[in-house]
Design an enzyme around this catalytic site. Structure first.
Site, PDB file in Angstrom:
ATOM      1  N   ARG A 120       0.829  -1.213   0.000  1.00 43.85           N
ATOM      2  CA  ARG A 120       0.000   0.000   0.000  1.00 43.85           C
ATOM      3  C   ARG A 120       0.859   1.257   0.000  1.00 43.85           C
ATOM      4  NH1 ARG A 120      -5.766   1.428   1.409  1.00 43.85           N
ATOM      5  NH2 ARG A 120      -6.220  -0.780   1.290  1.00 43.85           N
ATOM      6  N   GLU A 153      -8.928   6.746   7.650  1.00 41.56           N
ATOM      7  CA  GLU A 153      -7.504   6.910   7.391  1.00 41.56           C
ATOM      8  C   GLU A 153      -7.107   8.175   6.641  1.00 41.56           C
ATOM      9  OE1 GLU A 153      -5.945   2.370   6.900  1.00 41.56           O
ATOM     10  OE2 GLU A 153      -7.501   3.050   5.509  1.00 41.56           O
TER      11      GLU A 153
END
Length: 780
Positions: A323, A727
């Site tokens: 990621r 997030e």
């Protein structure tokens, strides 16, 4: 009683700013966490015996004094595990419950003491006599690289275009790198598990975990029993932030193992020091980049490497470092790009998930590249950012992983924030202020974020929910998501309230448990509301469909004339109260329960090829931060931050705004004050509040303006067109780092990028100032 309810509306439906269902309990201290639960009679307490060597063979282990200590009921080692000695979340068989023959990091569990009291267990554990034969220990990223770069899992490469040719042909080229520090989760409630033995093989575990199903599977694996014998229950956590995704399995397994051996309830709760020493953190990274760009600052090619300190085992380092690469572009189009990960094995605790899951480290790298270009060309970094935005021109919409960006709203978002925060005038005023010289210097920066939403492990993008409508009209909701203070239970309850058109206080959400909703995914990747909200909606709509069919038959009207409206059911020309209608349905034997399910559509990912559509959509945001630094001490303050964030059509604006504010401040801590430090012997020296500095109230920006982009609506069919919020806001704190960089750069007339590593502590600020003062022509 109605609290100002508008006629024809319900209280607490979607898009309304309702308070968190436990907010008053959090404030009053009456919210029950695992350590607040009434302990079953005869409950025992566990303590872990931790390694005192970073990498060594265990030559001998004498636990006789431990076993003989007052109050000790049992001492557990690897030899006592009936199943598999492993709690690896990716089943890599490299993460033992107890070290067996060799220790891989200082703080690794070797044994556990189970005693009548926690204090007795702690005192007994200190009596262990263990002899080690030291082996070479690799503690830092540099040491791991110098030793050959052993990896804990397979690396990833993302590539598009001819990078070598594009770099050679670029009018300008720069090479650089930066170190990005890690971060401890520092939740209010540490790790804890309470295991209660049941009949036969069964055991119930109250665990502070974001991933109950994973805990269920791993405990069953350790005990050598089927998953259906293990029940994991989670009412709430006192914070999670990713640290309670994979890490709780260790504590749950130890508690369950002891509980079944002794047939007594067992609680395991480490103190803060041991919790920090024995559990993983946000990965620290060492990023290197080679960038080609033109006179306008447009990026032409990027070749980047992201090396991470992963620790001794794989844990979640594979998807975390993946990621990081997925977000190494942030909001910017790279015509030619090659990105590589290096998930390095080190003799430190295995690092793990943390809010953003590697994405923040990738975004920091992207912003550093933009900053380098801006200083090299003598331009405002914001100008470089705008020039490189996705969709800022034709054919500029494909990511390094070959997903097309079709939903970018950054042009509008950034333009609105630039105007509302008065960025240009303030930047000019700061340039004028710094031009006068002096001890205090100021900086300002506007940074964006584009963040992909979905688990990159495609199979995790699923959720289940269970809805019961009782015959008195009250509604019970259970789903696979966990509540860690982020308001998920409230938001999903609002969805159910809206489906049935009843007031929110008619919905009761029960603790997450593997006995009600099976095979759940972790509450992570900002997907909690997206997945569980849709699953709950599916369950509610199933029940409504049965109720419509019942009403149509009983009152002899077409189904499409049966409507749920604000606490009432309209059946043709008749109006029935919700309770009256449900009572009638019950008497007619209508099934008033349903299990809902949802899986995210249109996503796929081929890791080997580095291509696919791993994300269902992107969330966007932007922040402007202004800072002042003291060039004599390196101390600084955040004078003002303005945030404009995209949450789509918000399910609950009050909770979403809280998530933006909290995420931003946690990001500030990561980038400025929270410093993890291991010594040469592999000891974590920052293992308590006395040495590890999270943000305080005094660290919040003096002026803090947070707004949601109320005009935004998700283009994809998410739950009520909302967007994830957990997030993405954390990365908006990069505006603070960039503002600090500008303030430092002023001492050398902005001719050189300060290249601040993170966390940008006062010491690092001072060292950067002193280094830039030596630049030829720098102001005194």
């Amino acid at each position: 009683m109605d609290g100002g309810r508008k006629q024809g509306t319900i209280r607490g439906g979607v898009h309304s700013p309702e308070r968190h269902d436990s907010a008053h309990k959090h404030v009053a201290g009456s919210a029950d966490y695992i350590d607040d639960m009434v302990e079953p009679a005869g409950t025992l307490h566990g303590w872990l015996g931790l390694s005192e060597a970073a990498h060594a063979e265990i030559v001998s282990m004498d636990l006789s004094a431990v076993r003989a200590a007052p109050g000790v009921a049992l001492v557990l080692t690897a030899a006592d595990i009936p199943g598999e000695n492993d709690v690896s979340p990716v089943h890599a068989h490299d993460d033992p419950v107890f070290a067996d023959g060799k220790v891989m990091f200082r703080g690794q569990p070797i044994f556990a003491v189970i005693a009548e009291t926690r204090d007795a267990a702690r005192r007994a554990a200190a009596l262990a006599k263990i002899e080690y034969r030291a082996l070479p220990a690799l503690v830092t990223i540099d040491e791991a690289l110098e030793a050959g770069g052993d990896l804990v899992t397979a690396p990833l490469k993302l590539e598009r275009g001819d990078v070598e040719s594009a770099l050679k042909a670029a009018p300008h080229r720069l090479k650089g790198g930066m170190e990005i520090g890690g971060q401890d989760h520092f939740y209010l409630e540490g790790h804890i598990a309470l295991a209660i033995p049941g009949e036969d093989e069964t055991v119930t575990i109250h665990s502070s975990t974001q991933h109950p199903s994973e805990g269920q599977v791993l405990v069953a694996q350790v005990l050598g029993i089927p998953a259906n014998a293990v029940s994991v229950v989670v009412r709430r956590m006192g914070g999670g932030f990713g640290g309670k995704e994979s890490q709780p399995a260790l504590f749950a397994a130890v508690a369950a193992l002891a509980a079944k051996k002794l047939n007594r309830a067992v609680k395991v709760r480490p103190d803060r020091d041991d919790d920090m020493i024995a559990t993983g953190k946000r990965h620290d990274f060492k990023v290197s980049y080679d960038v080609g760009y033109d006179e306008e600052g447009r990026i032409l090619a990027v070749d980047g490497t992201f090396a991470a300190r992963c620790g001794f085992s794989a844990d979640l380092s594979g998807p975390v470092t993946d990621r990081a690469l997925f977000h190494a572009d942030n909001a910017y189009y790279y015509p030619a790009v090659r990105l590589r990960s290096q998930p390095l094995r080190t003799n430190t605790v295995s690092n793990t998930a943390f809010r953003g899951f590697g994405g923040p480290q990738g975004v920091v790298g992207a912003e550093r590249i933009v900053e380098e270009i801006a200083y090299a060309l003598g331009k405002d970094p914001l100008e470089i950012r705008k020039a490189n935005f996705y969709c800022a021109g034709p054919d500029r919409d494909v990511t390094p992983y070959h997903q097309q960006v079709t939903d970018s709203i950054l042009d509008r978002l950034v333009s609105e924030l630039e105007e509302s925060a008065d960025y240009q005038a303030r930047r000019k005023a700061i340039l004028d202020f710094n031009a006068k010289g002096g001890i205090l210097r100021k900086g300002i920066a506007l940074t964006p974020v584009k963040f992909g939403i979905s688990f990159t492990a495609t199979w995790y993008n699923q959720a289940g929910a269970l809805v019961h409508v009782y015959k008195d009209g009250s509604i019970h909701l259970n789903h696979g998501g966990t509540e860690m203070g982020q308001g998920l239970f409230t938001k999903v309850a609002q969805v159910v309230a809206d489906c049935f058109q009843v007031d929110l206080d008619r919905i009761r959400v029960s603790a997450t448990t593997t006995e009600k909703v099976p095979n759940t995914s972790a509450t992570a990747a900002s997907s909690g509301s997206d997945l569980n909200g849709m699953a709950a909606q599916d369950a509610a709509e199933q029940i409504k469909s049965r109720l419509r069919a019942f009403a149509a038959e009983k009152w002899d009207v077409p189904e499409d004339t049966v409507r749920f409206e604000a606490g009432q059911i309209l059946v043709g020309s008749e109006v029935l109260g919700f309770e009256e209608f449900i009572a009638a349905a019950y008497m007619a034997r209508v099934h008033l329960s349903a299990a809902g399910f949802y899986k995210t559509p249109d996503i796929h990912w081929d890791r080997a090829a580095g291509k696919g559509r791993p994300f269902y959509y992107f969330a966007y945001g932007a922040a402007v931060s202004e800072v002042t630094i003291d060039t004599l001490t390196g101390e600084y303050r955040i004078d003002r931050s303005d945030v404009l964030h995209d949450v789509g059509k918000s399910l609950n604006p009050a909770i979403d705004r809280g998530q933006v504010e909290g995420g931003f401040i946690q990001g500030v801590g990561w980038l400025t004050t929270e410093e993890l430090w291991w010594d040469r012997d592999g000891r974590l020296r920052t293992h308590a509040p006395s040495t590890y500095k999270i943000p305080l109230a005094s660290d919040v920006p003096r002026i803090f303006n947070v707004a949601l982009a109320e005009w935004s609506e998700n283009k994809e069919r998410t739950i009520r067109r909302s967007k994830a919020v957990g997030e993405p806001p954390l990365m908006l704190a990069i505006s603070v780092l960039e503002a600090l960089s500008m303030a430092v750069a002023s001492v050398a007339g902005y001719r050189e990028c300060p290249r601040l590593d993170t966390p940008a502590t006062p010491e690092r600020i001072l060292l950067a100032v002193e280094r830039l003062r030596t630049v030829d022509g720098a102001a005194a």
